[in-house]
Structure formats: structure tokens, C-alpha cells
Design an enzyme around this catalytic site. Structure first.
Site, short mmCIF file in Angstrom:
data_model
loop_
_atom_site.label_atom_id
_atom_site.label_comp_id
_atom_site.label_asym_id
_atom_site.label_seq_id
_atom_site.Cartn_x
_atom_site.Cartn_y
_atom_site.Cartn_z
N LYS A 125 -17.67 23.47 -11.52
CA LYS A 125 -17.88 24.70 -10.74
C LYS A 125 -16.62 24.98 -9.92
CE LYS A 125 -20.90 24.58 -7.00
NZ LYS A 125 -20.06 24.94 -5.85
N GLU A 173 -24.15 31.94 -2.68
CA GLU A 173 -24.20 31.30 -1.36
C GLU A 173 -24.18 32.32 -0.23
OE1 GLU A 173 -21.53 27.99 -0.67
OE2 GLU A 173 -22.33 27.74 1.36
N1 LIG Z 1 -24.06 20.15 6.08
C1 LIG Z 1 -23.59 21.17 5.34
N2 LIG Z 1 -24.45 21.97 4.68
C2 LIG Z 1 -24.00 23.02 3.93
O1 LIG Z 1 -24.85 23.74 3.32
C3 LIG Z 1 -22.61 23.26 3.85
C4 LIG Z 1 -21.75 22.37 4.53
N3 LIG Z 1 -22.26 21.36 5.28
N4 LIG Z 1 -20.40 22.50 4.45
C5 LIG Z 1 -19.84 23.40 3.47
C6 LIG Z 1 -20.64 24.64 3.39
C7 LIG Z 1 -20.60 25.50 4.64
N5 LIG Z 1 -21.92 26.09 4.65
C8 LIG Z 1 -22.39 26.98 5.65
C9 LIG Z 1 -21.79 27.04 6.87
C10 LIG Z 1 -22.24 27.91 7.85
C11 LIG Z 1 -23.32 28.75 7.62
C12 LIG Z 1 -23.77 29.69 8.69
O2 LIG Z 1 -23.41 29.52 9.85
N6 LIG Z 1 -24.59 30.69 8.36
C13 LIG Z 1 -25.22 31.58 9.35
C14 LIG Z 1 -24.25 32.59 9.89
C15 LIG Z 1 -23.89 33.72 8.97
C16 LIG Z 1 -23.04 34.83 9.60
O3 LIG Z 1 -22.64 34.72 10.78
O4 LIG Z 1 -22.78 35.83 8.90
C17 LIG Z 1 -26.48 32.17 8.74
O5 LIG Z 1 -27.27 32.73 9.50
O6 LIG Z 1 -26.71 32.01 7.54
C18 LIG Z 1 -23.93 28.69 6.39
C19 LIG Z 1 -23.48 27.80 5.41
C20 LIG Z 1 -22.68 25.66 3.50
N7 LIG Z 1 -22.07 24.36 3.17
C1 LIG Z 2 -23.24 24.19 -1.04
C2 LIG Z 2 -22.99 23.88 -2.48
C3 LIG Z 2 -23.31 25.04 -3.37
C4 LIG Z 2 -21.58 23.37 -2.70
O1 LIG Z 2 -20.74 24.00 -3.31
C5 LIG Z 2 -21.23 22.08 -2.10
O2 LIG Z 2 -22.11 21.32 -1.67
O3 LIG Z 2 -20.01 21.79 -2.07
MG LIG Z 3 -18.78 23.27 -2.98
#
Ligand SMILES: Nc1nc(=O)c2c([nH]1)NC[C@@H]1CN(c3ccc(C(=O)N[C@@H](CCC(=O)O)C(=O)O)cc3)CN21
Ligand SMILES: CC(C)C(=O)C(=O)O
Ligand SMILES: [Mg+2]
Length: 252
Positions: free
Chosen positions: A111, A180
């Protein structure tokens, strides 16, 4: 032995949603495989939830090779997806060479992050017969470029771009596409438009599958958990309890 990707349940033809989780090591991969997950992702989230990095941009091919090899040792059944890390697919030639390295570790597919702009890289991989999974929407490897993690699909232009990205990857032969952090209605719309299975994370329930970072699911990385991830166990709490009990017993 890995089953063929063709044996996966197909929600588009009436099957259940695909349940996908990440693994970075042998014991977790073996447990997920025994529990019956459909696919196991060696995500570059590795950098954050296992290696303690601030984001995923410091993850290297050497790290992915090391962890993908360990995960594949623990898996008998579920196909393994391996992430191509940041800066490992800047040209089609590099993308193909690094995809081959991850396949040689035992992965069933690879991926990478991006849509239309990554088509030459994607085509190099699919033309070589390597099963490919796309990843669009919020792209963690672009966090520095974007200045944070931001949900996608909030403007008409953004929706058009997401649809164009999904259709381009679909036409290039992606077997599945991770969607995502995007507006759920957009993920549902994309799911209806393409042949590939969509696997959502923070993208609502209208996709063909769901993926979660396993430490978020089991509560083993309590310091950062996205808002959409529901912890169903408290491994960090249990670990603290056991370690404190051990310390007290040794000291007494
Ligand atoms: N522990 C962990 N879980 C994850 O799913 C993850 C990671 N780390 N590290 C890499 C990426 C980063 N990810 C993320 C990081 C931040 C948001 C987040 O803050 N989302 C909010 C704010 C969106 C906005 O401000 O537009 C949300 O409400 O979804 C979501 C996924 C998903 N991935
Ligand atoms: C959040 C998933 C889709 C990913 O790419 C990862 O774990 O690195
Ligand atoms: Mg990834």
C-alpha cells in the site's frame, strides 16, 4: 500459508464488511490471525505506536522489512498488507523495487499513500503483477506538508479530488483502497462508484471494510488515540497493574 486475496469476503456482492487490523510484531500478528481478521496491515503507524516517533515520516524501508518479516512469521491465514514508507516511492522505479522487497518478506500486497499524483508509481506496481492497495483521504505521511491531521471531503473541490483519486486507483487495478478520515457521505459515495473494496478509518460505516490501529483497539498506546477509535481493552492499565504488583512483591 496466505490465502489468496481473491478468497476475501466481498461486501459489494453481499458479504460482511472486511475487518482489518494493524500488527507490527509476531505475537500480535499470530493473535489477530487466530482471531479471524480478514487482513493484517503492517502500517507505517509503526513509527508512532511502536517506535515512539512524532509522526510516520521517519519510518524507513529497513524498519518495514524488519517488522513485515516478523508479522508474516506469525500469520498462517490472513493476507498481509505492507505499507511503503515515506520517501520509498518517489519514482516508479523506486516504488516497484521497494514493493518487491516487501513482497519478499511474505506480504500479499503493498500500500502507498496518494491518488492521481501517484498513478505512475501505482502502475509500475500493478503492471508487475503485485497486488496493490490504495490509500486516500487524510494522508499521515503528508502531515508536515499539511501542518496537521485534517479531515477531508469538506469542500466541493475536495470531494471531486477524492472521487478522482479513488477512480484513478480503481482503474489502475487496486484490489482495495483505504479511505482515511473523510466525511462519511463521501466515503459511502466512493464505495458505490468503484470495483475495489473500500476500507475505512474515521470515514463512517458505509465502506466495504474497517481498519483500526490495534494499539488503539486494545488500549496499549494511551498517549495518542484518534477520536474515532474505541478502545475495547486497557492493556496499558493491565501492564501498569502487573508491573506495580511485581515491584511491590520483589521489594517486600
Ligand atoms: N495511534 C494511532 N492511531 C491512528 O489511527 C493513527 C496513528 N496513531 N498515527 C498515524 C495516523 C494518524 N491518524 C490520525 C491522526 C489524527 C486524527 C484526528 O485528529 N482526527 C480528528 C480531527 C480532524 C480535523 O481536525 O479535521 C477527527 O475528528 O477525526 C485522526 C487520525 C491515524 N493514524
Ligand atoms: C491507519 C492505517 C490505514 C495505516 O496506514 C497505518 O496504520 O499505517
Ligand atoms: Mg500507513
Amino acid at each position: 500459508m496466505l490465502t489468496s486475496l481473491n478468497d476475501l469476503p466481498q461486501r459489494k456482492t453481499g458479504g460482511p464488511q472486511l475487518a482489518v487490523l494493524t500488527a507490527y510484531d509476531y505475537p500480535t500478528a499470530r493473535l489477530l490471525d487466530d482471531a479471524g481478521v480478514d487482513l493484517i496491515l503492517v502500517g507505517d503507524s509503526l513509527g508512532m505506536v511502536v517506535l515512539g516517533m512524532p509522526d510516520t515520516t521517519g519510518v524507513t524501508m529497513e524498519m518495514m522489512v524488519h517488522h513485515t518479516t516478523a508479522v508474516c512469521r506469525g500469520v498462517k491465514r490472513a493476507p498481509v498488507i505492507a505499507d511503503l514508507p515515506f520517501d520509498s516511492y518517489s519514482t516508479p522505479e523506486l516504488a516497484l523495487a521497494n514493493a518487491r522487497r516487501l513482497m519478499d518478506c511474505g506480504a500479499a500486497c503493498v500500500k502507498l499513500e496518494g491518488g492521481v499524483s501517484m498513478l505512475p508509481q501505482v502502475r509500475a506496481i500493478t503492471d508487475a503483477g503485485i497486488p496493490f492497495v490504495g490509500h486516500i483521504g487524510m494522508l499521515p505521511q503528508s502531515v508536515k506538508l499539511e501542518g496537521g491531521y485534517k479531515k477531508k471531503g469538506k469542500t466541493a473541490e475536495s470531494v471531486d479530488q477524492l472521487i478522482a483519486d479513488a477512480q484513478a486507483l480503481d482503474e489502475a487495478g487496486a484490489v482495495a483502497i483505504v479511505l482515511e478520515s473523510m466525511v462519511p457521505a463521501v466515503a459511502t459515495q466512493i464505495t458505490g462508484l468503484i470495483k475495489a473494496s473500500t476500507i475505512g478509518i474515521g470515514a463512517g460505516s458505509g465502506t466495504d471494510g474497517q481498519v483500526l490501529v490495534t494499539p488503539d483497539l486494545i488500549g496499549s498506546f494511551p498517549w495518542f488515540r484518534p477520536p474515532f477509535a474505541k478502545a475495547r481493552a486497557d492493556v496499558a492499565g493491565e501492564t501498569l497493574r502487573a508491573v506495580r504488583e511485581y515491584i511491590a512483591e520483589v521489594q517486600s
